[in-house]
Design a protein around this motif. Structure first.
Motif, PDB file in Angstrom:
ATOM      1  N   VAL A   1      -7.754   6.913  -6.931  1.00  0.00           N
ATOM      2  CA  VAL A   1      -6.814   8.039  -7.009  1.00  0.00           C
ATOM      3  C   VAL A   1      -5.912   7.848  -8.230  1.00  0.00           C
ATOM      4  O   VAL A   1      -5.663   8.795  -8.980  1.00  0.00           O
ATOM      5  CB  VAL A   1      -5.978   8.169  -5.711  1.00  0.00           C
TER       6      VAL A   1
ATOM      7  N   GLU B   1      -7.285  12.057  -2.008  1.00  0.00           N
ATOM      8  CA  GLU B   1      -7.231  10.790  -1.274  1.00  0.00           C
ATOM      9  C   GLU B   1      -8.368  10.699  -0.253  1.00  0.00           C
ATOM     10  O   GLU B   1      -9.008   9.654  -0.129  1.00  0.00           O
ATOM     11  CB  GLU B   1      -5.890  10.622  -0.564  1.00  0.00           C
TER      12      GLU B   1
ATOM     13  N   ARG C   1       0.825  -1.206   0.000  1.00  0.00           N
ATOM     14  CA  ARG C   1       0.000   0.000   0.000  1.00  0.00           C
ATOM     15  C   ARG C   1       0.862   1.261   0.000  1.00  0.00           C
ATOM     16  O   ARG C   1       0.615   2.195  -0.758  1.00  0.00           O
ATOM     17  CB  ARG C   1      -0.942  -0.008   1.220  1.00  0.00           C
TER      18      ARG C   1
ATOM     19  N   ILE D   1      -3.542  16.577  -3.353  1.00  0.00           N
ATOM     20  CA  ILE D   1      -3.425  15.123  -3.343  1.00  0.00           C
ATOM     21  C   ILE D   1      -4.118  14.544  -2.109  1.00  0.00           C
ATOM     22  O   ILE D   1      -4.848  13.556  -2.205  1.00  0.00           O
ATOM     23  CB  ILE D   1      -1.945  14.703  -3.402  1.00  0.00           C
ATOM     24  N   MET D   2      -3.887  15.164  -0.965  1.00  0.00           N
ATOM     25  CA  MET D   2      -4.521  14.682   0.266  1.00  0.00           C
ATOM     26  C   MET D   2      -6.043  14.808   0.180  1.00  0.00           C
ATOM     27  O   MET D   2      -6.769  13.926   0.633  1.00  0.00           O
ATOM     28  CB  MET D   2      -3.997  15.435   1.489  1.00  0.00           C
TER      29      MET D   2
ATOM     30  N   PHE E   1       1.171   9.451  -5.385  1.00  0.00           N
ATOM     31  CA  PHE E   1       1.253  10.806  -4.820  1.00  0.00           C
ATOM     32  C   PHE E   1       2.302  11.645  -5.542  1.00  0.00           C
ATOM     33  O   PHE E   1       2.052  12.799  -5.883  1.00  0.00           O
ATOM     34  CB  PHE E   1       1.589  10.747  -3.335  1.00  0.00           C
TER      35      PHE E   1
ATOM     36  N   ASN F   1     -14.925   5.011  -0.583  1.00  0.00           N
ATOM     37  CA  ASN F   1     -14.639   3.611  -0.309  1.00  0.00           C
ATOM     38  C   ASN F   1     -15.282   3.161   1.006  1.00  0.00           C
ATOM     39  O   ASN F   1     -15.893   2.092   1.071  1.00  0.00           O
ATOM     40  CB  ASN F   1     -13.129   3.381  -0.279  1.00  0.00           C
TER      41      ASN F   1
ATOM     42  N   SER G   1      -9.756   2.491  -3.129  1.00  0.00           N
ATOM     43  CA  SER G   1      -9.586   3.945  -2.989  1.00  0.00           C
ATOM     44  C   SER G   1      -8.270   4.389  -3.617  1.00  0.00           C
ATOM     45  O   SER G   1      -8.210   5.423  -4.283  1.00  0.00           O
ATOM     46  CB  SER G   1      -9.657   4.375  -1.523  1.00  0.00           C
ATOM     47  N   LEU G   2      -7.216   3.604  -3.452  1.00  0.00           N
ATOM     48  CA  LEU G   2      -5.942   3.926  -4.085  1.00  0.00           C
ATOM     49  C   LEU G   2      -6.062   3.785  -5.602  1.00  0.00           C
ATOM     50  O   LEU G   2      -5.525   4.608  -6.346  1.00  0.00           O
ATOM     51  CB  LEU G   2      -4.841   2.999  -3.547  1.00  0.00           C
TER      52      LEU G   2
ATOM     53  N   SER H   1     -11.619   9.897  -2.028  1.00  0.00           N
ATOM     54  CA  SER H   1     -11.685   8.509  -2.491  1.00  0.00           C
ATOM     55  C   SER H   1     -11.813   7.544  -1.312  1.00  0.00           C
ATOM     56  O   SER H   1     -12.542   6.550  -1.399  1.00  0.00           O
ATOM     57  CB  SER H   1     -10.469   8.152  -3.350  1.00  0.00           C
ATOM     58  N   GLU H   2     -11.144   7.828  -0.194  1.00  0.00           N
ATOM     59  CA  GLU H   2     -11.285   6.978   1.003  1.00  0.00           C
ATOM     60  C   GLU H   2     -12.711   7.070   1.546  1.00  0.00           C
ATOM     61  O   GLU H   2     -13.276   6.066   1.982  1.00  0.00           O
ATOM     62  CB  GLU H   2     -10.288   7.401   2.090  1.00  0.00           C
TER      63      GLU H   2
ATOM     64  N   GLU I   1       1.118   3.934  -3.084  1.00  0.00           N
ATOM     65  CA  GLU I   1       0.548   5.230  -2.731  1.00  0.00           C
ATOM     66  C   GLU I   1       1.571   6.344  -2.955  1.00  0.00           C
ATOM     67  O   GLU I   1       1.245   7.394  -3.518  1.00  0.00           O
ATOM     68  CB  GLU I   1       0.095   5.204  -1.273  1.00  0.00           C
TER      69      GLU I   1
END
Length: 153
Positions: free
Chosen positions: A135, A95, A12, A91-92, A20, A102, A131-132, A98-99, A16
């Motif tokens: 992204v 993320e 992960r 980016i955060m 990123f 999810n 989620s990853l 998307s999290e 990630e």
């Protein structure tokens, strides 16, 4: 303490980090320099792993994570600090969205117990990979479009 296993870092953390830093390159409109890109990704993953070993809560880890991402973007990838801050925040945010999507899908569509999933490293890896992937589905095509249009410097 938010301890994570070495397996989670490999399966992960590193992917990630790759996504990123690709996003950072796309947002700052810089071509990827492979050595710098891989070095920043590996350092980011290792530092993230070490941060998770510290006895601090999740909010603090997030802030430290963002600071380290910005520092690596500036020091290793030679990005402008303002662009690095902008890229890190964007980016955060992507993320988190998307999290959130999810988690919604896991809890309300799949009707799974989130506490159980988060307690088992393998389940956590499997259930949070989408989620990853989401992204990545945003970042990679964006970078490729910029590359194709020759908008990267």
């Amino acid at each position: 303490m938010l301890e994570i296993s070495l397996l989670e870092i490999i399966l992960r953390g590193i992917p990630e980090g790759l996504i990123f830093f690709m996003a950072a390159h796309a947002i700052t409109k810089n071509k990827i320099k492979v050595k710098r890109y891989l070095l920043s990704t590996l350092l980011f993953s290792v530092i993230l792993y070490l941060l998770r070993l510290l006895p601090i809560n999740n909010g603090s880890v997030f802030i430290l994570n963002l600071i380290i991402f910005i520092a690596l973007s500036v020091i290793i990838n030679k990005f402008d600090i303002v662009q690095s801050i902008k890229a890190g925040i964007m980016i955060m945010l992507i993320e988190f969205i998307s999290e959130g999507v999810n988690v919604f899908l896991i809890q309300f569509i799949l009707k799974k117990d989130l506490n159980y999933i988060l307690s088992d490293p393998i389940s956590k890896l499997i259930y949070f990979m989408p989620s990853l992937f989401l992204v990545g589905c945003i970042v990679v095509p964006y970078y490729m479009i910029l590359l194709k249009r020759k908008e990267l410097k």
